[in-house]
Structures are given as C-alpha cells and as structure tokens.
Design a protein around this motif. Structure first.
Motif, short mmCIF file in Angstrom:
data_model
loop_
_atom_site.label_atom_id
_atom_site.label_comp_id
_atom_site.label_asym_id
_atom_site.label_seq_id
_atom_site.Cartn_x
_atom_site.Cartn_y
_atom_site.Cartn_z
N GLN A 26 -6.00 9.78 -0.62
CA GLN A 26 -7.17 8.91 -0.56
C GLN A 26 -6.77 7.48 -0.23
O GLN A 26 -7.41 6.80 0.59
N LEU A 27 -5.70 7.01 -0.87
CA LEU A 27 -5.21 5.66 -0.59
C LEU A 27 -4.71 5.56 0.84
O LEU A 27 -4.94 4.55 1.53
N GLU A 58 -5.78 7.22 3.44
CA GLU A 58 -6.93 7.16 4.34
C GLU A 58 -7.59 5.79 4.33
O GLU A 58 -8.19 5.37 5.34
N ASN A 59 -7.53 5.08 3.20
CA ASN A 59 -8.21 3.79 3.08
C ASN A 59 -7.32 2.59 3.40
O ASN A 59 -7.76 1.45 3.29
N TRP A 71 0.83 -1.20 0.00
CA TRP A 71 0.00 0.00 0.00
C TRP A 71 0.87 1.26 0.00
O TRP A 71 0.59 2.24 -0.71
N PRO A 83 -5.57 -0.43 5.17
CA PRO A 83 -5.93 -1.25 6.33
C PRO A 83 -4.90 -1.16 7.45
O PRO A 83 -5.20 -1.45 8.61
#
Length: 636
Positions: free
Chosen positions: A303-304, A306-307, A285, A309
């Motif tokens: 955005q990535l 914040e998302n 990630w 895991p």
C-alpha cells in the motif's frame, strides 16, 4: 610522445544501430568502429576487444602497471570506451581523465604537491577499484613525508576501508599521530560495511573515551551496525543519545533510524520517526516500506509502495526481495514484470531476489531470459553473488547441466558457490559428483561450513553411502570444529532409515547433545514408515506432535505408517485426532508459468478453462503408471 605498437589510417565510422537518446538525433558510433586502426602492442590489442566496464577495469590496471596510461593514445582509448560503450560510463571517464594521468604527470614533472593531491588521487583509485594503484599512492605519500598529515592519513583509511582491506585501514589508523572525528567515523563505517558490527561498536566506544564527539555520519554508521545485530534495546538507547547530542538530525540520519527500527522489528518506532520527519525523500519512503515488509506487514508495504510520490530501483528491489523472502514468489515475479514495464533498470540485487522466486516457482524460462538479456547483453556484471543465484535457480529448476557449466566458468568462487553446486548435485542424485566436488573444495584450502555438510550428508543419503555418511558426520566436529545441527542429524537418520538401521537411527536421536528438534524426529518417523516399524514410529510421531501439533504432514506420515501394516484402526485414530484438533491437510497444489502468466492447480480443481483436457491427460498418465506397476500410497 608516440605510443608503441600503433598504426592509424582514417576511415568514416559506421553508424550505431541504436539511436542516441539525448543531445542529438544522429546515432553515435561504436567505440572501436575504426577498422583501419592497427594495434600491435599486446595490452593495447586487448583494449580493442573490450566488451564491458568490468573488462575495461582489468585492462586499465594492466595499462597502469605497464606505465602506458601516461601516454595519450591508451588514455584516449579508455576514455572512448567509457563514452561510446553501451551503456556508457562518463563518471569513470572523468575520473580517469582527472585522476591518474594528472597525478602521474605531477610525479613525473616533480610538481610540488600538498595533502589534497593525495586525497584526490586516492578518491580516483577508490572509484575505479584500483587497490594496487592505491597502494602505490600510499608508498609515494610515505616517501614524500605526507603520512604525518591528518588529511592524507584519513584519505588512506577511507581508501582501504572502501576496498574491504580493513587490516590495512586499521594499520594506517593506528599509526596516525592525531585523529579527528573523520578518522574514527571512516574506520567505524568500514567495519559496519564489512559486516563486522561488533568491532564497529567497540571502536565507537573507544572514540567516545577519547572525548571525540560523533557527528551525524558517525551515528549513521553505528545505526547500520545495530541493524545488523537486530538489537532493538540498543537501537533505542542510541536514538536517545542522538537526541541528547544536540546534532541537527539530517534526512539521512532520520532515514537510518527508520531503517534500524525496521530491521530490529519495531514498526511502531519506525513509523513514529517516519511520521515526524519534516522532509521525506525516496529513501525515507523506501525505508518505511522495508520496515513494514521486514515485520511481516506485506499488505501495508504494498500500500505504501503504491502511494509513494517517487520510486527508484532500490524501492522496487526492496519490495521484490520482501515478497521472495516471505515465500510469495509469484508476487515477486509479477512485480518484476511491472518494474520492467515501468522502464526501471534492475540492479544485481533485484535479479538475485527474482532468481530466488524463479527457483521456488520453477520458472526456468524467465531465469534463462534474465541471463540472456542482462548478463549476455552486458547490462549487469555477473558478480559472485549473482552467479550463485543463477546456479541455484538452474539447479532447482532441473537444469543441473547449466548450473555445472556456470560453476565451472566462474572466475571467482566463494563458499556459497561451492555449497550451491554440492547441494545441486546431491539433490539430483549425483552423489559421486557432489563428494568429488567436496574433496576438490578441501584441496583448494577452502573451509567448509555447516551448509556444506548438509550437501555432503544429503549426497551420502541419496547415494546410500552409509560408511561415508558416518565418516563425514564425524569429521564435522573432529576436523572442522562444526557442531552438527538438527538438519545434519536428520540427514544421517534418513540414511540409516533407508537401510533399515532403525536402532542406530534411534540411538543417534537419543544421543544428540541438545534436545532433538522436529527435523530429527521427522526423519525418524519417516524411517519407521519406510521400514514398517509402527511401535517406534508411533513414539516418534507422538513426540513430534508435541513439538508441532499443527503440522498436517505429521498426521499424514503416521496414517501412512499404520496403513503399511494395514492397521486401519490406527488410520481412523489419526483422522479423528486431526478433526478434534482442527487440523486440515494442506491440499495438493501445483503452479506453472506460461508466457508470463501463472496457472495454479489444486486437488479436484475444475476451475481452469482447460480442466477437461488436463484431467484426461492425467488419467492417461495414471493408467500408464499402473501398467508399470506403480502403487499409490494411502493418504490421510
């Protein structure tokens, strides 16, 4: 066997102030809390005043050289510091316990050793950054006849490569009677990690010519080298080779591919690899997020982020660096605050990026807090790179005294350190100090680079040192073999312009060995503005507009040039040109940080809650300036 210079009387240790987080509700003692311990040996007495892991390793090297690490008491004190210091380092303690002492006893007691004995102790030296001790192990291996063992040879190549001693690693490698994929991969990775991608690739091709088949670790090292080169075409070719090799791509290899594509500027390729990964870890990630950021898609990167895991310190640091490098320092600092609130401990790379953002924003208070909290608090070691970042931040925030103090106290300096301080002095108008430092740098046998001469020529410009400026500009190529760039020409043109030497400035531009860039023509235009030479300024401005037609600053300079001669028709012509081309002057903007909150101000801005008081204060300042004789310049 008792250790010399030691007396002990027992006394209960006082409690440590900070509670132990794990294992027990009781606080742990300080590592050197026994005040009845009297140490007379000079090296051991240094051990008792140790205050950081970096300091410990220096003392441990002296203990090892003196043969004291084989004694129980010195070894126990090293282990005690590792266990009880704040922060503790049990990994180092385990390596000390398992590595040096055991190997020294094996040598002392003439215990029969095999190749693995040397590999294990070299691993300890590698982790402890003990270069001299590793060289000693090399000598023992040579005397014991183990250099012909492939396992020991590979261990030595790895040890020297991890220490950055590539010349020594290459000598061991070249002397190997046989080599396997580990031998080749270790040296390839060493060159790649040392930022020598061309040599890594040359070695890779030599490996293929011998018929040795690369493994996934080899490909990871090569992908890192390609990333440094930024060669997308070559990266795709290597990706195809990985597919044809029949290797089962590990998650680390796939992560390396994502990282390579991102650094080579192909988000589409990076995303294709990322989307097809059967398993993703935090590095997957982070690599994809960094690819977005590297290619300018900061919104997608955030955005990535914040998302995700899961995040680690590298994830946070990568996005902070992306904001800082993309000239979005406010976002970088705000993300740093979020990172601290999330209880993620930064690393030195994090602080380098944050300090760069502080320098852009003028956040001196935050920069000082970072130093006090992390450096004075012994939470992060002050590396040369981090010290350079602090110096740059202090200087750009106006605290030249603190920058100079830090520079003087640095035990190690690189060229960047000298460049940073020379530039700092130059920008603040301390021309003599900058040039003195440059002479001192040369006396230290340090080779200046093109950045050094930007500082030197800037110092000459600020100090009005025309003769010195000419000489240093000439020395760049004649003595140091450095080809002047546009920025160097711009400095000298600016210097000539300040003293009305427009003819020499124009000749310098025309005599450039390459096509003059915007910096050179901009310096000439500004020189013409200062001296009121409209004709030459018009020529320079029109040439500059042909290179950078959308830069509003050029139009402003031209308008100011006409205004100095009261040629108002020329001013109107420039304004009309801006309107026809759709160029708008960038509004004046300032920003300050107060108690962790940023306040932005634009021209004629009344949105701030205290705007009335702010403008009242500004009017008082303007009135005082007029009394002192200040006349504002005409703006476009």
């Amino acid at each position: 066997m008792p250790c010399p210079g030691l007396y002990i009387s027992s006394a209960p240790p006082p409690f440590h102030r900070r509670p132990l987080r794990f294992f027990s509700a009781f606080p742990r003692p300080k590592w050197n809390s026994n005040r009845n311990l009297v140490v007379t040996h000079p090296i051991l007495s240094l051990m008792e005043s140790c205050d950081s892991m970096a300091h410990l390793k220096q003392i441990q090297a002296r203990l090892t050289t003196a043969g004291l690490m084989s004694h129980r008491f010195p070894a126990s004190r090293v282990l005690a510091f590792c266990a009880l210091s704040d922060p503790s380092d049990m990994t180092h303690a385990a390596l000390v316990f398992r590595g040096f002492s055991c190997f020294r006893r094996m040598v002392r007691d003439r215990v029969e050793m095999d190749g693995r004995s040397f590999v294990f102790v070299l691993k300890s030296c590698e982790q402890l950054l003990e270069t001299s001790a590793g060289e000693g192990i090399h000598c023992v291996a040579c005397k014991a006849g183990f250099l012909s063992h492939l396992l020991v040879g590979n261990g030595l190549v790895r040890f020297y490569a991890t220490q950055g001693a590539l010349a020594s690693a290459r000598r061991v490698f070249d002397a190997l009677s046989e080599r396997d994929v580990v031998s080749w991969t270790t040296l390839i990775d060493g060159y790649s990690e040392s930022r020598n991608p061309h040599e890594a690739l040359r070695l890779f091709y030599q490996m293929l010519m011998t018929g040795t088949q690369p493994n996934d670790i080899t490909f990871i090292a090569i992908l890192s080298a390609i990333s440094q080169l930024g060669d997308l075409k070559f990266g795709r070719l290597m990706h195809d080779n990985i597919g044809r090799s029949g290797i089962d791509a590990s998650i680390n290899l796939l992560n390396a591919l994502v990282d390579m594509y991102g650094k080579c500027g192909s988000v589409a390729d990076a995303k294709e690899v990322f989307d097809n990964m059967p398993i993703k870890d935090v590095f997957s990630w982070t690599s994809m997020m960094s690819a977005y950021a590297k290619c300018g898609y900061l919104d997608l990167a955030r955005q990535l982020f914040e998302n995700m895991p899961e995040r680690n310190v590298v994830t946070w640091s990568s996005l902070i660096a992306a904001y800082s490098q993309s000239n979005q320092p406010k976002q970088a600092v705000q993300l740093f605050y979020e990172m601290i609130a999330a209880h993620v401990k930064p690393i030195d790379a994090t602080l380098v990026s944050v300090l760069s953002a502080c320098a852009m924003l003028g956040c001196l208070d935050l920069g000082r807090w970072i130093y006090e909290h992390y450096i004075d608090g012994k939470m992060i070691r002050l590396s040369v790179k981090l010290a350079n970042a602090f110096m740059d931040m202090y200087a750009k925030c106006g605290d030249i005294t603190e920058a100079a103090k830090l520079f003087d106290e640095m035990p190690e300096k690189d060229v960047v350190s000298w460049n940073t301080m020379i530039l700092a002095y130059a920008v603040h108008g301390y021309s003599k100090e900058a040039l003195f430092l440059f002479e001192h740098m040369k006396n230290m046998q340090l080779m200046p680079d093109d950045i050094t001469f930007v500082g030197v020529l800037s110092a000459c410009c600020h100090g009005g040192l025309v003769v010195e400026g000419r000489r240093h500009f000439a020395d760049m190529k004649s003595i140091f073999g450095i080809e002047p760039k546009g920025v160097h020409y711009a400095c000298l043109i600016d210097l000539f312009g300040k003293f009305g030497l427009l003819k020499e400035a124009h000749e310098l531009v025309r005599g450039m060995p390459v096509e003059p860039d915007g910096a050179a023509w901009g310096a000439l235009l500004n020189a013409c503005r200062m001296q009121g030479n409209v004709e030459l300024g018009k020529f320079a401005g029109e040439t500059l507009l042909g290179l950078e037609p959308g830069d509003s600053g050029i139009y402003v300079l031209m308008a100011n040039l006409y205004a100095t001669r009261r040629e108002w028709d020329g001013v109107k012509k420039v304004r009309k040109m801006m309107k026809e081309r759709g160029v708008k002057k960038t509004p004046g903007r300032s920003s300050i940080e107060l108690d962790g909150k940023f306040h932005d101000f634009h021209v004629a801005d009344v949105s701030h809650l205290q705007s009335k008081e702010i403008y009242t204060t500004l009017n008082n300042i303007y009135t005082q300036l007029k009394i002192e004789g200040y006349v504002p310049q005409t703006k476009c």
